[in-house]
Design an enzyme around this catalytic site. Structure first.
Site, mmCIF file in Angstrom:
data_model
loop_
_atom_site.group_PDB
_atom_site.id
_atom_site.type_symbol
_atom_site.label_atom_id
_atom_site.label_comp_id
_atom_site.label_asym_id
_atom_site.label_seq_id
_atom_site.Cartn_x
_atom_site.Cartn_y
_atom_site.Cartn_z
ATOM 1 C CG HIS A 140 -0.130 -0.121 2.386
ATOM 2 N ND1 HIS A 140 0.570 0.950 3.070
ATOM 3 C CD2 HIS A 140 0.259 -1.304 3.272
ATOM 4 C CE1 HIS A 140 1.039 0.703 3.926
ATOM 5 N NE2 HIS A 140 0.881 -0.700 4.381
ATOM 6 N NE ARG A 192 -1.724 -0.667 6.479
ATOM 7 C CZ ARG A 192 -1.950 -1.221 7.726
ATOM 8 N NH1 ARG A 192 -3.206 -1.122 8.071
ATOM 9 N NH2 ARG A 192 -1.252 -2.467 8.390
ATOM 10 C CD GLU A 207 2.052 -5.680 7.637
ATOM 11 O OE1 GLU A 207 2.442 -6.994 7.404
ATOM 12 O OE2 GLU A 207 2.983 -4.696 7.294
ATOM 13 C CG HIS A 233 -1.008 -5.064 4.489
ATOM 14 N ND1 HIS A 233 -1.173 -3.959 4.868
ATOM 15 C CD2 HIS A 233 -1.892 -5.546 3.884
ATOM 16 C CE1 HIS A 233 -2.655 -3.683 4.710
ATOM 17 N NE2 HIS A 233 -2.885 -4.692 4.167
ATOM 18 N N GLY A 234 3.678 -4.781 4.018
ATOM 19 C CA GLY A 234 4.982 -5.241 3.953
ATOM 20 C C GLY A 234 5.406 -6.639 4.337
HETATM 21 O O1 2PG Z 1 3.970 -1.508 11.482
HETATM 22 C C1 2PG Z 1 3.587 -2.466 10.729
HETATM 23 O O2 2PG Z 1 2.505 -3.160 10.499
HETATM 24 C C2 2PG Z 1 4.837 -2.877 9.854
HETATM 25 C C3 2PG Z 1 4.616 -2.226 8.395
HETATM 26 O O3 2PG Z 1 4.437 -0.709 8.390
HETATM 27 O O4 2PG Z 1 6.023 -2.452 10.370
HETATM 28 P P1 2PG Z 1 7.333 -3.088 10.139
HETATM 29 O O5 2PG Z 1 8.240 -2.481 9.487
HETATM 30 O O6 2PG Z 1 7.816 -3.177 11.723
HETATM 31 O O7 2PG Z 1 7.288 -4.697 9.618
#
Ligand code: 2PG
Length: 228
Positions: free
Chosen positions: A8, A59, A86, A181-182
């Site tokens: 996102h 998002r 996520e 998500h990441g």
């Molecule tokens: O806060 C979160 O949900 C994730 C992605 O933004 O963070 P991180 O970088 O710690 O995986």
């Protein structure tokens, strides 16, 4: 076939440096612009899609819609799944990452954020962060409701959806776009490219940026983006 993955666009809590996880935070104006640019990039490349997937979180959903709008593909089927959400950040959700590092030490926060199989502190069933207390998650089987996930646990709940749904579209010759998500995308990329448990921790995905994979109908990877 093309498989395009995008994280996102920047969210309000990316901006505020907070642990986000399953909290349904919106994208910022910068995040919107990232997503519009991401869609335009795909359009310039002449790519088109038959089907799209996203999470239950706004998002990722809004980012997908901005991509689809640029591509003039708002009409294609879009499937949503909590399995693309996520990673659930447990009791860390809502805390500022820098303040948490001051309180518990940078080392501990690094372990929570980037170890492969150490889960964050868990939420209990009375917490408003427990997905069992959130209407949209009422269909998740009770024994699968996350209370705080490591990357390993995230992989364990993302991959069944790849197997049961997304991969079948590719086998059927469809081009697929996924906005997620990441960490749910790290889970998928780890699997697709057979990246080791250690190496995957170095992968940080940019927001709102399309990652283009070419995959054949036997699910062999023909080409993948430069990620490291
Ligand atoms: O806060 C979160 O949900 C994730 C992605 O933004 O963070 P991180 O970088 O710690 O995986």
């Amino acid at each position: 076939m093309k498989l395009v993955l995008t994280r996102h666009g920047e969210s309000q809590w990316n901006l505020e440096n907070k642990f986000t996880g399953w909290v349904d935070v919106d994208i910022t104006e910068k995040g919107r612009q990232e997503a519009i640019k991401g869609g335009q990039t795909l359009k310039k490349l002449g790519l088109t899609f038959d089907v799209a997937y996203t999470s239950y979180q706004k998002r990722a959903i809004k980012t997908l819609n901005l991509f689809l709008e640029e591509l003039d593909l708002l009409w294609i089927p879009v499937y949503k799944s909590w399995r693309l959400n996520e990673r659930h950040y447990g009791a860390l959700q809502g805390l500022n990452k820098a303040e948490t590092a001051e309180k518990y030490g940078a080392e501990q926060v690094h372990i929570w954020r980037r170890s492969f199989d150490v889960a964050p502190p868990q939420v209990d069933k009375t917490s408003e962060m427990y997905p069992g207390n959130i209407d949209r998650y009422k269909d998740i089987p009770v024994d699968e409701i996350p209370t705080g996930e490591s990357l390993k646990l995230t992989i364990d709940r993302v991959l069944p959806y790849w197997e049961s749904d997304i991969s079948k579209q590719i086998k059927d010759g469809k081009n697929v776009l996924i906005s997620a998500h990441g960490n749910s995308l790290r889970a998928l990329i780890k699997y697709l490219l057979n990246i080791s448990d250690e190496k995957i921790l170095d992968l940080n995905l940019p927001t709102g940026t399309p990652l283009i994979f070419e995959i054949d109908e036997n699910l062999n990877i023909i080409s993948a983006p430069e990620l490291f």
